[in-house]
Motif scaffolding. Sequence first.
Motif, PDB file in Angstrom:
ATOM      1  N   GLU A  73      39.716  -0.852   4.229  1.00 55.01           N
ATOM      2  CA  GLU A  73      41.027  -0.280   4.546  1.00 55.01           C
ATOM      3  C   GLU A  73      41.222   1.064   3.849  1.00 55.01           C
ATOM      4  O   GLU A  73      41.683   2.038   4.461  1.00 55.01           O
ATOM      5  CB  GLU A  73      42.130  -1.254   4.134  1.00 55.01           C
ATOM      6  CG  GLU A  73      43.518  -0.762   4.507  1.00 55.01           C
ATOM      7  CD  GLU A  73      44.602  -1.761   4.189  1.00 55.01           C
ATOM      8  OE1 GLU A  73      45.759  -1.515   4.580  1.00 55.01           O
ATOM      9  OE2 GLU A  73      44.302  -2.779   3.534  1.00 55.01           O
ATOM     10  N   VAL A  74      40.876   1.118   2.572  1.00 54.92           N
ATOM     11  CA  VAL A  74      41.067   2.368   1.832  1.00 54.92           C
ATOM     12  C   VAL A  74      40.163   3.465   2.393  1.00 54.92           C
ATOM     13  O   VAL A  74      40.555   4.637   2.466  1.00 54.92           O
ATOM     14  CB  VAL A  74      40.808   2.139   0.328  1.00 54.92           C
ATOM     15  CG1 VAL A  74      40.850   3.455  -0.431  1.00 54.92           C
ATOM     16  CG2 VAL A  74      41.846   1.181  -0.242  1.00 54.92           C
ATOM     17  N   ALA A  75      38.955   3.095   2.820  1.00 50.60           N
ATOM     18  CA  ALA A  75      38.062   4.083   3.438  1.00 50.60           C
ATOM     19  C   ALA A  75      38.671   4.651   4.715  1.00 50.60           C
ATOM     20  O   ALA A  75      38.306   5.752   5.145  1.00 50.60           O
ATOM     21  CB  ALA A  75      36.705   3.454   3.744  1.00 50.60           C
ATOM     22  N   GLY A  76      39.587   3.917   5.330  1.00 49.98           N
ATOM     23  CA  GLY A  76      40.287   4.412   6.514  1.00 49.98           C
ATOM     24  C   GLY A  76      41.561   5.170   6.205  1.00 49.98           C
ATOM     25  O   GLY A  76      42.246   5.632   7.121  1.00 49.98           O
ATOM     26  N   LEU A  77      41.893   5.279   4.912  1.00 48.78           N
ATOM     27  CA  LEU A  77      43.115   5.989   4.518  1.00 48.78           C
ATOM     28  C   LEU A  77      42.835   7.369   3.949  1.00 48.78           C
ATOM     29  O   LEU A  77      43.758   8.181   3.821  1.00 48.78           O
ATOM     30  CB  LEU A  77      43.879   5.161   3.470  1.00 48.78           C
ATOM     31  CG  LEU A  77      44.433   3.811   3.933  1.00 48.78           C
ATOM     32  CD1 LEU A  77      45.031   3.058   2.759  1.00 48.78           C
ATOM     33  CD2 LEU A  77      45.468   3.994   5.028  1.00 48.78           C
ATOM     34  N   VAL A  78      41.586   7.625   3.549  1.00 48.90           N
ATOM     35  CA  VAL A  78      41.277   8.890   2.877  1.00 48.90           C
ATOM     36  C   VAL A  78      40.122   9.587   3.581  1.00 48.90           C
ATOM     37  O   VAL A  78      39.210   8.951   4.093  1.00 48.90           O
ATOM     38  CB  VAL A  78      40.918   8.658   1.389  1.00 48.90           C
ATOM     39  CG1 VAL A  78      42.123   8.117   0.632  1.00 48.90           C
ATOM     40  CG2 VAL A  78      39.736   7.719   1.235  1.00 48.90           C
ATOM     41  N   GLU A  79      40.175  10.913   3.601  1.00 52.27           N
ATOM     42  CA  GLU A  79      39.077  11.708   4.146  1.00 52.27           C
ATOM     43  C   GLU A  79      38.157  12.223   3.043  1.00 52.27           C
ATOM     44  O   GLU A  79      36.969  12.456   3.274  1.00 52.27           O
ATOM     45  CB  GLU A  79      39.642  12.891   4.936  1.00 52.27           C
ATOM     46  CG  GLU A  79      40.365  12.483   6.202  1.00 52.27           C
ATOM     47  CD  GLU A  79      40.831  13.679   7.012  1.00 52.27           C
ATOM     48  OE1 GLU A  79      40.573  13.710   8.236  1.00 52.27           O
ATOM     49  OE2 GLU A  79      41.454  14.594   6.426  1.00 52.27           O
ATOM     50  N   TRP A  80      38.715  12.416   1.853  1.00 49.62           N
ATOM     51  CA  TRP A  80      37.943  12.923   0.709  1.00 49.62           C
ATOM     52  C   TRP A  80      38.253  12.003  -0.480  1.00 49.62           C
ATOM     53  O   TRP A  80      39.159  12.256  -1.263  1.00 49.62           O
ATOM     54  CB  TRP A  80      38.342  14.361   0.409  1.00 49.62           C
ATOM     55  CG  TRP A  80      37.476  15.032  -0.616  1.00 49.62           C
ATOM     56  CD1 TRP A  80      37.796  15.295  -1.910  1.00 49.62           C
ATOM     57  CD2 TRP A  80      36.154  15.519  -0.428  1.00 49.62           C
ATOM     58  NE1 TRP A  80      36.754  15.913  -2.548  1.00 49.62           N
ATOM     59  CE2 TRP A  80      35.732  16.069  -1.658  1.00 49.62           C
ATOM     60  CE3 TRP A  80      35.277  15.553   0.658  1.00 49.62           C
ATOM     61  CZ2 TRP A  80      34.474  16.642  -1.838  1.00 49.62           C
ATOM     62  CZ3 TRP A  80      34.024  16.129   0.487  1.00 49.62           C
ATOM     63  CH2 TRP A  80      33.626  16.660  -0.744  1.00 49.62           C
ATOM     64  N   PRO A  81      37.510  10.907  -0.636  1.00 54.11           N
ATOM     65  CA  PRO A  81      37.863   9.892  -1.639  1.00 54.11           C
ATOM     66  C   PRO A  81      37.692  10.412  -3.066  1.00 54.11           C
ATOM     67  O   PRO A  81      36.630  10.928  -3.430  1.00 54.11           O
ATOM     68  CB  PRO A  81      36.877   8.759  -1.358  1.00 54.11           C
ATOM     69  CG  PRO A  81      36.286   9.042  -0.014  1.00 54.11           C
ATOM     70  CD  PRO A  81      36.334  10.513   0.158  1.00 54.11           C
ATOM     71  N   VAL A  82      38.734  10.229  -3.876  1.00 52.14           N
ATOM     72  CA  VAL A  82      38.687  10.594  -5.295  1.00 52.14           C
ATOM     73  C   VAL A  82      39.182   9.388  -6.098  1.00 52.14           C
ATOM     74  O   VAL A  82      40.396   9.198  -6.243  1.00 52.14           O
ATOM     75  CB  VAL A  82      39.551  11.835  -5.588  1.00 52.14           C
ATOM     76  CG1 VAL A  82      39.477  12.195  -7.069  1.00 52.14           C
ATOM     77  CG2 VAL A  82      39.119  13.005  -4.726  1.00 52.14           C
ATOM     78  N   PRO A  83      38.286   8.552  -6.620  1.00 50.70           N
ATOM     79  CA  PRO A  83      38.712   7.374  -7.396  1.00 50.70           C
ATOM     80  C   PRO A  83      39.319   7.780  -8.740  1.00 50.70           C
ATOM     81  O   PRO A  83      38.850   8.712  -9.408  1.00 50.70           O
ATOM     82  CB  PRO A  83      37.413   6.590  -7.592  1.00 50.70           C
ATOM     83  CG  PRO A  83      36.473   7.112  -6.551  1.00 50.70           C
ATOM     84  CD  PRO A  83      36.841   8.551  -6.380  1.00 50.70           C
TER      85      PRO A  83
END
Length: 724
Positions: free
Chosen positions: A240-250
């Motif tokens: 789900e989170v991978a579908g919310l962000v285009e440039w993931p920054v944990p």
Amino acid sequence: MPELLIELLTEEIPARMQARAAEDLCRLAAGAFAPLIQGPPRGFHGPRRIGLVAEMALSAETPAREERGPRIGAPEQALAGFLRKHEARREMLVERNGFLVLVKPGETVTAEALLHRALPELLWSFPWPKSMRWGLSHFTWVRPLQRILCLLDGRPVPVALARGEDAAHGIVAGAETEGHRVHAPGSFAVASAADHAARLRERFVILDAAERAAMIREGVARLAAAEGLEVVPDEGLLAEVAGLVEWPVPLLGSIDDAFMDLPAEVMRTSMRVNQRYFALRRPDGRPANRFALVANIAAADGGRALVAGNERVLRARLSDARFFWDQDRKHRLEEFLPKLDGVTFHAKLGTQGQRVERIARLAGYLAPMVGADPALAERAARLCKADLASGMVGEFPELQGIMGGHYARHQGEDPRVAEAIAQHYRPLGPNDDVPREPVAVAVALADKLDQLAGFFAVGEKPTGSGDPYALRRAGIGVVRIIRENGLRLPLAPVLTHALLGDVSARPVDLTHSLLASIAATLMLPLVKLEAALEAAGAAPRPLEAEFPFDAAEINREVRGFLLDRLRVQLRAEGLRHDVVAAATGEDDDITRILARAEALKSLVESDTGANLLSAWKRAQNILRAEEKKDGPHDGPVEEAALAAPEEQALNAALAKAEAESRACLAREDFAGAMAALAALRAPTDAFFEKILVNDPAFRKNRLRLLSRLRAAMDAVADLSKIEA
């Protein structure tokens, strides 16, 4: 081969819809562009875009084809309609076999023309679960569609979205897309799929969803490990989170120590459901006072402001959870039960309160069969649904059962009761463990069997297109609990109890029809009379008291449904479907079926077993033919009439094999029973090689000998199901 690239840029698409939308786009494109597309398209998806890449010929010759029209002599209206549909003229038709036939010659189809014709139609009919309109157009999409990228062999194809009279939606496809909203706003042109992915990456957009998920997984794990922590696995949240962000920054945030005494499940659920945070834990499994979030921007301050804002939000969320936790613990679970009488479980199956009573009776009945204390099983079953009326489960339905277990421990219930309440919904999925403690096993089985019996009784059975009450999951749960605990649980009597209650405990004369008559005489609602009798201990209220049904037929259907779930599992584990069918037969003891299947598998995979089964089939074919004439031939074999050495040897071998097989079957040693039968191979081979069964002088006795052979083998398994 020329390359086709299509991208549909929108406002934010719900994460749960993205992967399915990309699959649908590829599927529909493969059909719409079938004359030219080469191989399956490759889809991609993200928060603001879905698209595909495919190989596509620039042109192709389509074969000639025929369309059969009306019969010769049909009314003119039918002929006119056919011609209008196919944009044809009367002179283009030929007569063939009594019909008018339109012969359509082959044509050259160009990719650009096909895209202009088929792509708008595909987009107008796209199957989003939910969609919306905006502006003046009638076009619908999941969120406002902003841009279409369509490249064929590196050149843009200017497909117009508007169609017919609906020209308000003025989007025309081109070669441009857009990067990250914050880091790289504005449009730019691309020349190919590789250029598209590379230039998006330069503009802070990771196109591939799997790569985004990997970046999140590895980034969060790295931050956690740096503090000696680990991430609580949650693949659903990761997707789900991978579908919310285009440039993931944990990033990592902190949880106030004041909330660390909340149950770990409460904190995890609140973080997951409300904020999409990842929970962290210590190496010993205890929850850590840290959480992970994934930002969609690389902030200049390293994310400090983002973390601080999310920590404030989390404090508010956990404060709400703290309120429900504190308020619920002011009450005992029994105090929640009256509320269940006002909660409808199903229109035909009564309230949750009535269902709890059925589960409690069934759990008490099952308890001795699974090694549980009946009193504890009934107690746990009576309280297992109480938390449905609690504030915490009202806020977080995902915690039903789990919170009941916590509240049961808080009020001092036996640990086995608390565990049973917490685990009675298990297994929730293929990777979820099953209950192991006997009281928990009894309650979990009672819950699922009551669910199956009830919904089958009211006709709410799963179909090929739907299973709204999750009965397949319940059936798989029953099978897994029995299998993985090695239970001996014959299904027929258990389902009888689920459907009819304890028949022996009911007053013989208080039938449903008599109760209805008494209620009418007293001018009372039937349900009140039954409840009063039940409260006085005079009339248990089984499922059949709610509505009429054929208990024997429902029992048979539910057993068949459960055994079908077992067959599906065994086939998925690699067992031959015919071996599964032969091992099941009419038996409903799952553990016994499993032992028989394993022994039968070993037999049929051996040369001896294959030859023995061949002999059984030969005997069966002879008997089937002869029994149509003057059968059955199942009488005792006359040993004095056995003239040939081969039939004498087979008879003697049968006597020994029958005795050994019966002894093995009595102790459920199916491997031993199969081994005893395997000893019949040599005498059976010799019998069929030397003996003429239909010799008039010996026919009757030899048919009886073959019938004895068939019966000995059928006693172990239904060999008629085994394929050659």
